[in-house]
Design a protein around this motif. Sequence first.
Motif, PDB file in Angstrom:
ATOM      1  N   ALA A 219       0.735  -1.111   0.075  1.00 47.99           N
ATOM      2  CA  ALA A 219       0.187   0.179  -0.123  1.00 47.99           C
ATOM      3  C   ALA A 219       0.918   1.446   0.050  1.00 47.99           C
ATOM      4  O   ALA A 219       0.749   2.164  -0.786  1.00 47.99           O
ATOM      5  CB  ALA A 219      -0.954   0.097   1.319  1.00 47.99           C
TER       6      ALA A 219
ATOM      7  N   HIS B 169       3.860   9.790  -9.578  1.00 42.92           N
ATOM      8  CA  HIS B 169       3.111  10.034 -10.980  1.00 42.92           C
ATOM      9  C   HIS B 169       2.388  11.353 -11.068  1.00 42.92           C
ATOM     10  O   HIS B 169       2.265  11.905 -11.929  1.00 42.92           O
ATOM     11  CB  HIS B 169       2.273   8.742 -11.073  1.00 42.92           C
ATOM     12  N   GLY B 170       1.292  11.436 -10.138  1.00 44.92           N
ATOM     13  CA  GLY B 170       0.661  12.502 -10.089  1.00 44.92           C
ATOM     14  C   GLY B 170       1.340  13.827  -9.761  1.00 44.92           C
ATOM     15  O   GLY B 170       1.069  15.015 -10.376  1.00 44.92           O
TER      16      GLY B 170
ATOM     17  N   THR C  11       4.320  14.594 -10.630  1.00 42.38           N
ATOM     18  CA  THR C  11       4.805  15.040 -11.815  1.00 42.38           C
ATOM     19  C   THR C  11       4.142  15.641 -12.788  1.00 42.38           C
ATOM     20  O   THR C  11       4.148  16.551 -13.498  1.00 42.38           O
ATOM     21  CB  THR C  11       5.492  13.605 -12.698  1.00 42.38           C
ATOM     22  N   ARG C  12       2.847  15.068 -12.958  1.00 40.50           N
ATOM     23  CA  ARG C  12       2.059  15.598 -13.687  1.00 40.50           C
ATOM     24  C   ARG C  12       1.501  17.064 -13.263  1.00 40.50           C
ATOM     25  O   ARG C  12       1.472  17.850 -14.229  1.00 40.50           O
ATOM     26  CB  ARG C  12       0.700  14.809 -13.850  1.00 40.50           C
TER      27      ARG C  12
ATOM     28  N   LEU D 238       4.543  19.263 -13.762  1.00 40.79           N
ATOM     29  CA  LEU D 238       4.540  19.534 -15.454  1.00 40.79           C
ATOM     30  C   LEU D 238       3.417  20.558 -15.951  1.00 40.79           C
ATOM     31  O   LEU D 238       3.812  21.473 -16.551  1.00 40.79           O
ATOM     32  CB  LEU D 238       4.549  18.118 -16.123  1.00 40.79           C
TER      33      LEU D 238
ATOM     34  N   VAL E  91       1.732   6.699  -6.810  1.00 40.91           N
ATOM     35  CA  VAL E  91       0.698   7.493  -7.160  1.00 40.91           C
ATOM     36  C   VAL E  91       1.076   9.047  -6.752  1.00 40.91           C
ATOM     37  O   VAL E  91       0.932   9.906  -7.634  1.00 40.91           O
ATOM     38  CB  VAL E  91      -0.699   7.466  -6.100  1.00 40.91           C
TER      39      VAL E  91
ATOM     40  N   SER F 103      -3.446  17.379 -19.537  1.00 37.46           N
ATOM     41  CA  SER F 103      -4.659  16.603 -19.795  1.00 37.46           C
ATOM     42  C   SER F 103      -4.598  16.726 -21.532  1.00 37.46           C
ATOM     43  O   SER F 103      -4.757  17.815 -21.850  1.00 37.46           O
ATOM     44  CB  SER F 103      -5.953  16.937 -19.246  1.00 37.46           C
ATOM     45  N   PRO F 104      -5.474  15.856 -22.072  1.00 36.96           N
ATOM     46  CA  PRO F 104      -5.685  15.758 -23.490  1.00 36.96           C
ATOM     47  C   PRO F 104      -6.531  16.881 -23.946  1.00 36.96           C
ATOM     48  O   PRO F 104      -6.436  17.600 -24.803  1.00 36.96           O
ATOM     49  CB  PRO F 104      -6.190  14.604 -23.774  1.00 36.96           C
ATOM     50  N   LYS F 105      -7.261  17.269 -22.886  1.00 38.00           N
ATOM     51  CA  LYS F 105      -8.245  18.526 -23.287  1.00 38.00           C
ATOM     52  C   LYS F 105      -7.443  19.663 -23.506  1.00 38.00           C
ATOM     53  O   LYS F 105      -7.779  20.509 -24.281  1.00 38.00           O
ATOM     54  CB  LYS F 105      -9.211  18.572 -22.136  1.00 38.00           C
TER      55      LYS F 105
ATOM     56  N   ALA G 106      -4.874  19.896 -24.204  1.00 38.97           N
ATOM     57  CA  ALA G 106      -3.756  19.943 -25.671  1.00 38.97           C
ATOM     58  C   ALA G 106      -4.888  20.206 -26.536  1.00 38.97           C
ATOM     59  O   ALA G 106      -4.341  20.983 -27.505  1.00 38.97           O
ATOM     60  CB  ALA G 106      -3.615  18.522 -25.614  1.00 38.97           C
TER      61      ALA G 106
ATOM     62  N   VAL H 126       3.726  22.084 -21.515  1.00 32.25           N
ATOM     63  CA  VAL H 126       3.023  20.551 -21.877  1.00 32.25           C
ATOM     64  C   VAL H 126       1.378  20.301 -21.026  1.00 32.25           C
ATOM     65  O   VAL H 126       1.460  20.901 -19.621  1.00 32.25           O
ATOM     66  CB  VAL H 126       3.949  19.309 -21.140  1.00 32.25           C
ATOM     67  N   PRO H 127       0.485  20.441 -21.641  1.00 34.22           N
ATOM     68  CA  PRO H 127      -0.875  20.467 -21.192  1.00 34.22           C
ATOM     69  C   PRO H 127      -0.989  18.879 -20.074  1.00 34.22           C
ATOM     70  O   PRO H 127      -0.276  17.923 -20.370  1.00 34.22           O
ATOM     71  CB  PRO H 127      -1.713  20.051 -22.407  1.00 34.22           C
TER      72      PRO H 127
ATOM     73  N   THR I 195       2.371   1.808  -3.264  1.00 34.03           N
ATOM     74  CA  THR I 195       1.097   2.476  -4.267  1.00 34.03           C
ATOM     75  C   THR I 195       1.003   3.752  -3.928  1.00 34.03           C
ATOM     76  O   THR I 195       1.053   4.550  -5.100  1.00 34.03           O
ATOM     77  CB  THR I 195      -0.004   1.519  -3.884  1.00 34.03           C
ATOM     78  N   ILE I 196       0.836   4.199  -3.009  1.00 35.74           N
ATOM     79  CA  ILE I 196       0.929   5.506  -2.500  1.00 35.74           C
ATOM     80  C   ILE I 196       2.023   6.300  -3.167  1.00 35.74           C
ATOM     81  O   ILE I 196       1.752   7.313  -3.653  1.00 35.74           O
ATOM     82  CB  ILE I 196       0.742   5.914  -0.930  1.00 35.74           C
TER      83      ILE I 196
END
Lengths: 633, 207, 485
Positions: free
Chosen positions: A601, A611-612, A614-615, A618, A608, A627-629, A631, A624-625, A604-605
């Motif tokens: 666990a 990953h999150g 980094t997003r 960024l 997460v 999310s695709p939207k 973009a 860099v967008p 995993t955290i």
Amino acid sequence: MNFKWTLLAALAVSVSTPLSLASFAASAGELEHPAVPFLDASGAKVTDSGAPLSTMKTCGACHDTDYIASHSYHVSLGSDAERSARFDAVTYDGGDPAKLDAAGLDAWIREFGGRHVGGGFATPTEMNCFLCHLAKPAVDERAEALQSGAFEFAPMATLAATDLVAKSGTSWQWNASAFDADGAPEPEALGLTAPGSANCGLCHGAVVMDHKQPFFLAPSASQPETATTGAIFSPGRIRRSGMNVAGKDALSRPWDVHAERLLECTSCHGSTNNPAMYNEATSTRPGHLKSEARRLDISEFLRTPSHDFEKGHVAQAQIGADTAGTMRSCEDCHDATTTHDFLPYSARHFESMQCEACHIPSVNAAALESANWTMLGTDGEALLSYRGVAGDPNDPRSLVTGYTPVLLPRTDPGKSAKLAPQNLTSVFYWFDEARGERVPLATLRAALLDGDHYASAILAGLDANKSGTLEGEELQLASTDAVDAVKKALVVAGAAQPVIKAELKSYGVHHGVAPGNWAVRDCSVCHGEEARFSAAVSLAPYLPGGVRPTDLGETNVALAGTLEVLPSGGLVYRSDPSQAGMNPLGFEPDRLVDRVGLWLAVLTICGVLIHGGTRIFLSLNTQVPSSPKEAQA
Amino acid sequence: MKKAVKFYSLHERIWHWVQALTVIVLLVTGIEVHAPGSVHILGFELAVVAHNVFAGLLLLNALMGLFYFLTSGKMKQYVPGESGFFIKAVRQAQYYMGGIFRGEPHPLDATPEARLNPLQKITYLMILNVLLPVQVVTGILIWGAERWPALIAKVGGLAILVPVHAMASWLFLSFIIMHIYLTTTGHTPLANLKAMVSGYHEEETEV
Amino acid sequence: MKAKHYLLLLLIVFGVMTATTAMVRYQSLGGPARSDAWDHMPTPAAHVNHSKFFTDAFADGPAVTVACLECHDEEAGDVMHTQHWQWTGEAVNIPGHEGTQKIGKKNLINNFCISVESNWPKCTSCHAGYGWEDGSFDFNDSTRIDCLVCHDQSGQYIKGYAGNAADGVDLLAAAKSVGRPNRTNCGICHFNGGGGDAVKHGDLDQTMYFPTKDIDVHMGNDDFACVDCHTSQDHEILGRSMSVSVDDTAGIGCTDCHDQAAHENDRLNAHTATLACQACHIPEFAVREATKVDWRWSEAGQDLPITDKHVYMKIKGRFKYEREVTPEYHWYNGTANRYLKGDTFDASKPLKLNEPRGDIHDPTAKIWPFKVHRGNQPYDVVNKTILVPKTVGKGGYWTEFDWDEAMRLAEPITGLKFSGKMGFADTEMYWPLSHMIAPKERALLCVDCHGEGGRMDWKELGYDGDPARRGGRKVQGLEAAQGGK
């Protein structure tokens, strides 16, 4: 040695006499027994011959005393095998006295006869009916008579509290005025009764029926049930006793609820052929009968009452094994299914635990922890350590903290294992490998003691601080030199190949039952990390000669846990009920699955977050967008 | 132009959220039963009772969900095995590990008829058809240790059942953490969450 | 839109699940529903501060009463109907006597100071009125009511001769302080009955002002005032004393607040049909202070070198005091026989002045704990009646030490013919116990009654033997359809 034993007996007696008087304040009711002429061994009236009483002849006039004496494990101490297997850690009594020669038997009767009812293999003595059937048997005078070798006077000595006898020197005389013309004493003067709890208590354990008098008692060899488990059979409230029990004010419960509710020892431990309580054993009773109505007639029973009393299954002193498990047990009177609505999984609880596990939640008295017979005190007795008391248990001022019995799986024949409350103890002793037996007490004393101080050879080897006596760590045989010194002395005294052996002994806690509302109700007592299983139970403050006991041997109780030697040198036991196939939810000593799962666990955290993170990083810091939207926008 | 596309029917949403909440309650009460010292919310006794009640609800919900997915045909969406499955799976993994940082579009353009990417299919297959049944069965057997002692003993007793049940619980916990996070990988971080509440994905169309 | 309904749905579902859990939990863990005794506690009336109502000093007690009556005229009427004022009760039939009579402290004989008649001024210092000096006291004069003895909260109000306020009492301060009666208001008279602290009742003495929890659980642990149990209706205070009442109307009992089946243990609940609660819950009386258990008037009048007033007093005779006394146990159905002034009796055995009625056959009777006060007191050998001596005042025994004169002076007042020949008859008085209730940790154990050396005399109570072994009175076939003697 006789003198020392007298001294010890006197000590034990001085503690137990006021107790036995208190215990007799409320013994069973008086019997209306007819006047019985007292006969001597030849069958003549004692008022004619002046000779000592023969219980076999006197009581035998109406009761079949041969039958009684031959159907009593109190007399026989069990079968040959059972006698040989005996070893009382508190008194050192053990082995088969029937195999002793005449001189050995004589010595045995003098030393231990006070704790035997007489008769059977102890041929110079007779089974002494008065011990159980008299309101106030004078056990101390009887022990003295036996110890002095005057075996034939033992039954007379037991009558010392009545007006029927008077002591003269070492022998006893009849008081003729107390007897009628037929040579029978007045029934009121004799005072025969049905056996009361206090009679059983004389030898077995502390029974204090007078609940109005505050009492104090110290563990004593004459009350082994109390010495080994701390159980006290008394109707009085703990807070009203004279014992210095910790938290006493809140302990308004009686010492034993059955004593308080007017039950006696014989209520559960009756005679196996008593028609009032008899029911044919399940093993022989046909399936279509719930109960066997055909039974002994009362008059037949009075003539031939079996004295093989109903008993349970205890791990220690397994004599009379064919009567094991015949006693009235909890289920014979109580129906647990009607009173345990509050308990989830009640069937599972009843199946995996004995009633006592919750209904004896704690013992508020001192109990034996370890009996060390590898060294003796200057009184010639073992070095005993007790649990549940801070300080000397003989001192009324010592604080009695009590203890929580450890739960060990007990497997009765034909049944599955159940956790039962036990007092787990250790015993250490010298074993003569050449003879294949324990080093006799006389040899031990001869080797270690010189009168009432230690022998010079022993002092030379063990007295590190040259104080002239041994105390504290000097008694612990902690070094090989110390062990060797004792070995040498033992060899000189007659033991050919002495080695130290260690055993674990487990004593079942069955008396001192608390009333229902004092039973364990809090789930976390067993279900949780702080469960009573997690506590380390001290088994010995030190290991003499470094010898470790390993298991409980061939008894119906097994260990379910691990033994561990602490850095301080003491031995402790840690429960692990999973070794007995029990897995109380919430208590798991080894949480491998939880460690792996928690790491999973956590990883995993972390993943997460990385990953999150980094997003987010960024999207905030670059074009860099996130999310695709975005973009598409 | 914005268009609202219906993705999740009311049945699915109810099923989803009931499942979510019961699993969370089961995890919390479960940890209290398994390690009573670590969590003090309900107390051991009440935690056991609550765990049993919510477990029953979970079972009911799961069976109803199974019934729905089978009868509505939506079960097909969960079954992997279309052509190029493996390639698509790798693509998806690449997206999550790199493409998403570069703002690339999703490899799978989800439609109401094909909602799940290959990784999702595998995960949900494991969760709903392997882990959940294991959890439920071990749970029932632990609860039934009282009633069917012989059966319990046959499968190895509580000594086997409890660690398996506990391990599955930890796996569920990890799944939930990942699942909640991964819902933020939609068109907007909250798009998927909104869809599971309202049933509709709001999308820009080319029209 | 849909999200809202959705959430609502989920909340409902969740609520159902939680409710189910709660139901399952409390179903399995609950016991039999027992009512909470606290629900029956009376709510005291709101306190009205009277300090602004009075400004001038008062001349005497009645002056205060007049001030009270300006507002509380109706209460005065109520008080004048009560036993605290009348010192008799309603007319009742006394078993063994014809018709109905009003009896009470005013006209009854006891075996302590014997009788109020001819001795009023000393006894009436505890009357809830002022100035009852003799038989001519006007019971219809409402200004003579003493409001302060029960309502004073200043702590310095004391009564003296004939019930008048003692010298030096600040009546204004007392009047200003009035409020709900506290323990002192009741105790100042009821704890000192019989001439001193702890003499009479056995279960009421000054330790009840501030008892520990072990002495009395209601007063010591739960902070009760007397009036919390002894509630009143129109100043008629509920509660019956067997010394002055023979009936059981307007009494109070444990079951006014507690369930009869108050125990978790069924075996204990089964006892409540036969035993009064007090039997097990008052293990001893006179827990801290010794109470008088014996009083021999026959020894009065001697000049003995004894200074201990608990042993001998010239005016009264020889006493025995005991503390931590084990009660005696007798059947009691709530009514009693009563020896009345003028009744003849057989002096060859002890006379029971107030014997509890009921026996093992009476289904309304239960076993109660009693203090029994024994002694001997003057009686007329020829007329075979208990005599009432004048003890207080001019010519009384306490000044002249002349029995003859004491009897002759009392004769015209009491109406008791004195033949001139006097003796001393043994008498007994029974006091059922209801105070000094021990906490349950000190209640009697099974062995206290049923074990060897138990405190019950089974044969005397009418049993064949110990009911624990032979069964209770129902099983032993002793409970008959008809009532007791």
